[in-house]
Scaffold this motif. Sequence first.
Motif, PDB file in Angstrom:
ATOM      1  N   VAL A   1       6.594 -34.194   0.498  1.00 24.56           N
ATOM      2  CA  VAL A   1       5.281 -34.255   1.137  1.00 24.56           C
ATOM      3  C   VAL A   1       4.364 -33.258   0.430  1.00 24.56           C
ATOM      4  O   VAL A   1       4.819 -32.367  -0.293  1.00 24.56           O
ATOM      5  CB  VAL A   1       5.352 -33.953   2.644  1.00 24.56           C
ATOM      6  N   ASN A   2       3.063 -33.411   0.644  1.00 23.29           N
ATOM      7  CA  ASN A   2       2.114 -32.560  -0.078  1.00 23.29           C
ATOM      8  C   ASN A   2       2.223 -31.093   0.289  1.00 23.29           C
ATOM      9  O   ASN A   2       2.039 -30.215  -0.557  1.00 23.29           O
ATOM     10  CB  ASN A   2       0.679 -33.034   0.179  1.00 23.29           C
TER      11      ASN A   2
ATOM     12  N   GLU B   1       1.916 -37.024   6.281  1.00 22.74           N
ATOM     13  CA  GLU B   1       1.325 -35.828   5.668  1.00 22.74           C
ATOM     14  C   GLU B   1       0.609 -35.096   6.792  1.00 22.74           C
ATOM     15  O   GLU B   1      -0.604 -35.202   6.963  1.00 22.74           O
ATOM     16  CB  GLU B   1       0.380 -36.219   4.528  1.00 22.74           C
TER      17      GLU B   1
ATOM     18  N   ARG C   1      -2.304 -37.791   7.689  1.00 22.98           N
ATOM     19  CA  ARG C   1      -2.353 -39.001   6.876  1.00 22.98           C
ATOM     20  C   ARG C   1      -0.937 -39.445   6.578  1.00 22.98           C
ATOM     21  O   ARG C   1       0.029 -38.841   7.052  1.00 22.98           O
ATOM     22  CB  ARG C   1      -3.129 -38.738   5.571  1.00 22.98           C
TER      23      ARG C   1
ATOM     24  N   SER D   1       1.884 -41.471   3.545  1.00 27.32           N
ATOM     25  CA  SER D   1       2.123 -41.739   2.132  1.00 27.32           C
ATOM     26  C   SER D   1       3.372 -42.582   1.961  1.00 27.32           C
ATOM     27  O   SER D   1       4.258 -42.596   2.823  1.00 27.32           O
ATOM     28  CB  SER D   1       2.254 -40.437   1.334  1.00 27.32           C
TER      29      SER D   1
ATOM     30  N   LYS E   1       3.328 -41.431  -5.831  1.00 25.63           N
ATOM     31  CA  LYS E   1       3.030 -41.383  -4.402  1.00 25.63           C
ATOM     32  C   LYS E   1       1.705 -42.099  -4.157  1.00 25.63           C
ATOM     33  O   LYS E   1       0.750 -41.937  -4.911  1.00 25.63           O
ATOM     34  CB  LYS E   1       2.931 -39.940  -3.912  1.00 25.63           C
ATOM     35  N   ARG E   2       1.692 -42.907  -3.111  1.00 27.26           N
ATOM     36  CA  ARG E   2       0.456 -43.556  -2.674  1.00 27.26           C
ATOM     37  C   ARG E   2       0.113 -43.043  -1.294  1.00 27.26           C
ATOM     38  O   ARG E   2       0.871 -43.223  -0.339  1.00 27.26           O
ATOM     39  CB  ARG E   2       0.616 -45.068  -2.642  1.00 27.26           C
ATOM     40  N   GLU E   3      -1.014 -42.372  -1.163  1.00 30.43           N
ATOM     41  CA  GLU E   3      -1.430 -41.857   0.131  1.00 30.43           C
ATOM     42  C   GLU E   3      -2.215 -42.916   0.893  1.00 30.43           C
ATOM     43  O   GLU E   3      -2.930 -43.722   0.299  1.00 30.43           O
ATOM     44  CB  GLU E   3      -2.251 -40.578  -0.052  1.00 30.43           C
ATOM     45  N   THR E   4      -2.061 -42.903   2.220  1.00 26.74           N
ATOM     46  CA  THR E   4      -2.703 -43.895   3.083  1.00 26.74           C
ATOM     47  C   THR E   4      -3.476 -43.186   4.185  1.00 26.74           C
ATOM     48  O   THR E   4      -3.123 -42.072   4.597  1.00 26.74           O
ATOM     49  CB  THR E   4      -1.652 -44.832   3.705  1.00 26.74           C
TER      50      THR E   4
ATOM     51  N   GLN F   1       1.499 -49.088   8.323  1.00 32.77           N
ATOM     52  CA  GLN F   1       0.737 -47.929   8.752  1.00 32.77           C
ATOM     53  C   GLN F   1       0.548 -47.975  10.269  1.00 32.77           C
ATOM     54  O   GLN F   1       0.593 -49.045  10.879  1.00 32.77           O
ATOM     55  CB  GLN F   1      -0.627 -47.884   8.055  1.00 32.77           C
TER      56      GLN F   1
END
Length: 585
Positions: free
Chosen positions: A376-377, A448, A467, A469, A483-486, A506
């Motif tokens: 995770v970020n 996230e 958020r 990901s 990684k694709r964040e959503t 999501q």
Amino acid sequence: MRTSRPSGLLAHVSIAVLLATAVPALAQTAPAAGGGVTFERLLNPDKEPQNWLTYNRSYDGQRFSPLDQINKDTVKNLKLAYSVSLAPPLGVAGTYKYAGLTGTPIVVDGRMYVTDGFSRVYKLDVRSGKRAAIEWIMDPQYQTSSIRSEPPNNKGVAILGNTVFSVVLDGRLVATNAETGEVLWEKKVIMDPREEATAAPLVVKDLVIITSANGDRGSRGWIQARRVKDGELAWIRYTIPAPGEPGSESWQDPKKEAWKDGGGAPWNTATYDASTDTLYIGTGQPFPDYDPDARPGDNLYTNSLLALDTATGNIKWHFQYTPNESWDYDEQGAHVLVDSEVGGEKRRLVTHFGRNGMYYGLDRTNGSFVNGGKYVNKVTWTKGLDPKTGKPVEYDPTKAVQSYVPTIRPGGSGGKVEEACPSLQGGTNYFPVSYNPQTKKLYAVSHETCALFPEKGSGGRLGEQARGSVVMLDPATGTVTKKRETPFVQYGGALATAGGLVFSNQMDGTFEAMDATSLEPLWSINLGAQINAPPMTFSVNGKQYVALLVGGGPVGELLGYLAKGGDPDVAKNMQPTAVLYVFSL
């Protein structure tokens, strides 16, 4: 033995009558289904890619389907084929206005077995591809007065031979005849009124493996193996050792009683390695959740991976992710078995995306740490993992109560409180992870998010960051490759297919398919309701389908809680529901 009250029997009869009058050809000419699901078939799922025979499709937990009719080129044509409403039974809806659909359908030769949040099991005939005909519903009529989960939920069934195995939230294991829907036997499996059962069982040889839930209410976690023929107990493995048992020294409270309500509930489905006859199962956090001073010591075997001997339940080895943990980072989530070349050496790994925000690759023969790091970020509770041991770098085995990063511990340090990242929802939670042997990558969905824990013993409240990901990770190196964040948190889990796709959801109701290499979205639809379940895929008569259970709650609270990164008003547009959606080209 109690099966169901008269109201449940009447409901069952009415469905049978409806099938006989409305769709006689379908109901009367259908061959027997469900019989013949042998242990050999469960061991070799790739010989029948059209089916999905166990919770993760394969014992290794990879959730990869060899089906490729729906692929990068064709997925743009994906559309709804049919849906099935899973309505709450009368008398229950007034108590619980919604249930959490968290399960994975099982498909055997054109028949689907699925559960709703009220622990009911449905058998559906899905051979026509145009609708799902309900053949029977097994309603266990659970005791609502004993339920503590809100909302009620159930993750699915297991099947062996002609028997469907399921758990009931009030703590029963039920065996149902796959042809008729009649209950063959049931056993009460809980021993503490605080316990529940929600996870899909796993059948291995002649055993049904089940786990307890609700460790965060103080019950003592366990894994049980019961005989498939009659439900009798074969063995039980408690996740919290009693005094004198190995690991008991890690509970250092002066009264020597913390182990009795130490938590550690597994509440998920195990993975299995037939070559070594080993079960791999993660465990939950210790109790009380947010007060490490109340239970000094490492608190084994909470927040751990247990490798169990299938025949006896004995612990072969264990790995504890976060000793003396205090943020609700239970690690009962997916443990996926992967063979990978690490540093030029072939390694047999068990992989895990921790709820604590860290990824772990372990040698599945002995539990030694191979590689890992954050996915995770933002991770604030620790500065990182020791590259040799995999423990948090701050971990001190001489301390009864760990410090980690002091200002991140519940209650803070000197009155100062900082955000704990990830939040109590974790990086991943119970969500299944997929591995694609073609790309040689793992795919996980995550949050996230961060939280504040102002006082010891109290739950955290969400911070501003919320958020989601989708993470692609190389198990050979233990590092995130893409990684694709959503805008909304990802819930439910990931599905990887030979069509070069990854499916995920999501929280705002978006169901989507991505390119397995780039993670670019190729197709999506918003289903207008909260999604808590993972997608799966199957085929009938040469046509591939993708199925997803949609519905959960509490909609307003949980969605608003996790949607701050997107539209905070989205929860106002969503209502509780319970629907099975099936898509095809």
